[in-house]
Scaffold this active site. Structure first.
Site, PDB file in Angstrom:
ATOM      1  N   HIS A   1      20.984  60.444  22.387  1.00 36.90           N
ATOM      2  CA  HIS A   1      20.701  61.122  23.647  1.00 36.90           C
ATOM      3  C   HIS A   1      19.432  60.610  24.334  1.00 36.90           C
ATOM      4  CE1 HIS A   1      23.852  64.179  23.051  1.00 36.90           C
ATOM      5  NE2 HIS A   1      23.522  64.108  21.780  1.00 36.90           N
TER       6      HIS A   1
ATOM      7  N   LYS B   1      27.949  58.022  25.049  1.00 35.33           N
ATOM      8  CA  LYS B   1      27.220  59.003  25.864  1.00 35.33           C
ATOM      9  C   LYS B   1      26.753  58.303  27.144  1.00 35.33           C
ATOM     10  CE  LYS B   1      26.305  62.010  21.978  1.00 35.33           C
ATOM     11  NZ  LYS B   1      27.230  61.335  21.038  1.00 35.33           N
TER      12      LYS B   1
ATOM     13  N   SER C   1      19.892  67.182  20.313  1.00 31.33           N
ATOM     14  CA  SER C   1      21.100  67.392  21.111  1.00 31.33           C
ATOM     15  C   SER C   1      21.325  68.835  21.542  1.00 31.33           C
ATOM     16  CB  SER C   1      22.325  66.903  20.339  1.00 31.33           C
ATOM     17  OG  SER C   1      22.480  67.625  19.128  1.00 31.33           O
TER      18      SER C   1
END
Length: 403
Positions: free
Chosen positions: A219, A250, A191
């Site tokens: 991610h 996300k 990240s």
């Protein structure tokens, strides 16, 4: 104002941050916790009455505000209301929760899935539920804080290996006694740095040393793989991850976290993990939004292709200007500034020129590695990225980050 009783350790910590925040505000360096007044088209936001380009979002595929996802959330409110009747184990499970978990399991090519109220709670609870005293957990040094906290909470022997260093991981695995359970846990995409785990040798080491493998795909879902399914698809190695963790906040524009895997493991977590048993269920609108988002990803694969093109344009542009973007190959793009002051100053100049970016400074990263942690979205257009590159380059020269 000075906090009373400076000899008290709690007061000293509070005073330190009070003084630091005062200094940042005095130099126009403080840009955290800014309320976003409106989101326009995924890549544009209104902040303090000004329209800005968003380069700090996790909505990698630009799905925030997608009509299908919004409609699903609104329909769920009409059907279920705005909350649940409590925790999932008792009266809090709705049909939309089971639909979401079935969708996740299908998307991740797993037998079953379980959802939690946040990504942080997912890592904390899953690791500490599966592992215990006498077990060994091996974690990449740059793993997310939620992984670290889960490892510590488990009571297992906790060992870190050097970032993305498979030789060091093997050395650590060789030190684990025979006959004990061992778990290797890593981020798929890191990240802060944006680089990808060295996956094939990682998998081989887990097989060789009979270790469970857990991968945090916060991610990487929607970012890696031809259809956005993540790390296994990216390397064409389907079915090799035992514990497939991800978030719903996300690329998926909702809230929560999940784990997918064998049905027996999911059943165990559903009856043994404290964050599932003792936390309120994900609200129906958020569950419905997440459920629809996974379907949109599969229906609109052009978003993944565009995201990669945008990331390539941004990374190449920054490198061409003289910036160090470290080892990133993804939509997370560190812009190395070295010192905290330079990172704060670059943020200030970018924000003054309508770029919403934010700094990451010590102690979140080691001293000397302070940076902007910029993100690129599928909803950015090439001309928007060109403008961002121009602003960052001009500011970088003024501050002395690049010649």
């Amino acid at each position: 104002m000075t906090i009373q009783n400076p000899e008290d350790a709690v007061n000293r910590r509070i005073q330190y941050f009070t003084d630091r925040l005062r200094m940042l505000r005095e130099h126009d360096f403080y840009y955290y916790n800014q309320p976003v007044e409106e989101i326009r088209g995924g890549s544009r936001v209104i902040v303090r009455g000004r329209e800005m380009g968003m380069y700090a979002s996790y909505s990698y595929l630009g799905l925030i505000g997608h009509p299908r996802i919004n409609a699903a959330a609104k329909a769920a409110v009409d059907k279920f209301g705005t909350g649940t009747h409590g925790v999932r184990t008792l009266a809090g499970t709705l049909t939309i929760h089971t639909e979401l978990e079935e969708t996740i399991a299908s998307f991740k090519h797993a037998e079953a899935a379980i959802t939690y109220s946040s990504g942080y709670a997912t890592n904390l609870s899953v690791i500490s539920t599966l592992m215990g005293r006498g077990d060994y957990v091996l974690s990449d040094k740059l793993n997310h804080a939620s992984i670290v906290d889960g490892c510590l909470m488990s009571g297992a022997e906790f060992r870190r290996f050097r970032h993305n260093d498979m030789a060091d991981l093997e050395h650590r695995l060789q030190q684990v006694p025979q006959g004990v359970s061992r778990l290797v846990v890593v981020d798929a995409v890191f990240s802060m740095d944006g680089d990808v785990i060295d996956f094939p040798p990682l998998v081989e080491l887990c097989k060789k040393y009979d270790a469970w493998l857990m991968v945090d795909e916060a991610h990487s879902v929607g970012v890696l793989g031809k259809t956005g399914r993540g790390i296994e698809e990216h390397f064409n190695m389907e079915g090799v991850v035992d514990i497939k963790m991800g978030t719903l906040s996300k690329t998926i524009p909702s809230v929560g976290g999940y784990v997918a895997g064998k049905k027996e493991m999911i059943q165990y977590l559903r009856h043994a993990s404290r964050a599932y048993i003792f936390s309120a269920a994900v609200p129906p609108a958020q569950a419905a939004a997440a459920n629809e988002a996974f379907k949109v990803i599969l229906d609109e694969p052009w978003r993944i292709e565009k995201l990669q093109k945008n990331a390539d344009q941004f990374i190449k542009g920054l490198k061409g200007a003289g910036f160090d973007t470290m080892l990133t190959t993804t939509a997370i793009v560190p812009v190395l500034c070295q010192t905290d002051e330079r990172a704060f100053a670059l943020t200030r100049e970018c924000q003054h020129h309508d770029l919403f970016v934010l700094p990451v400074v010590s102690p979140a990263v080691p001293e000397g590695l302070s940076r902007l942690r910029a993100t690129v979205l599928a909803s950015h257009e090439p001309q928007e990225i060109d403008y961002a590159l121009g602003v960052i380059a001009t500011a970088g020269k003024q501050i002395g980050i690049i010649p």
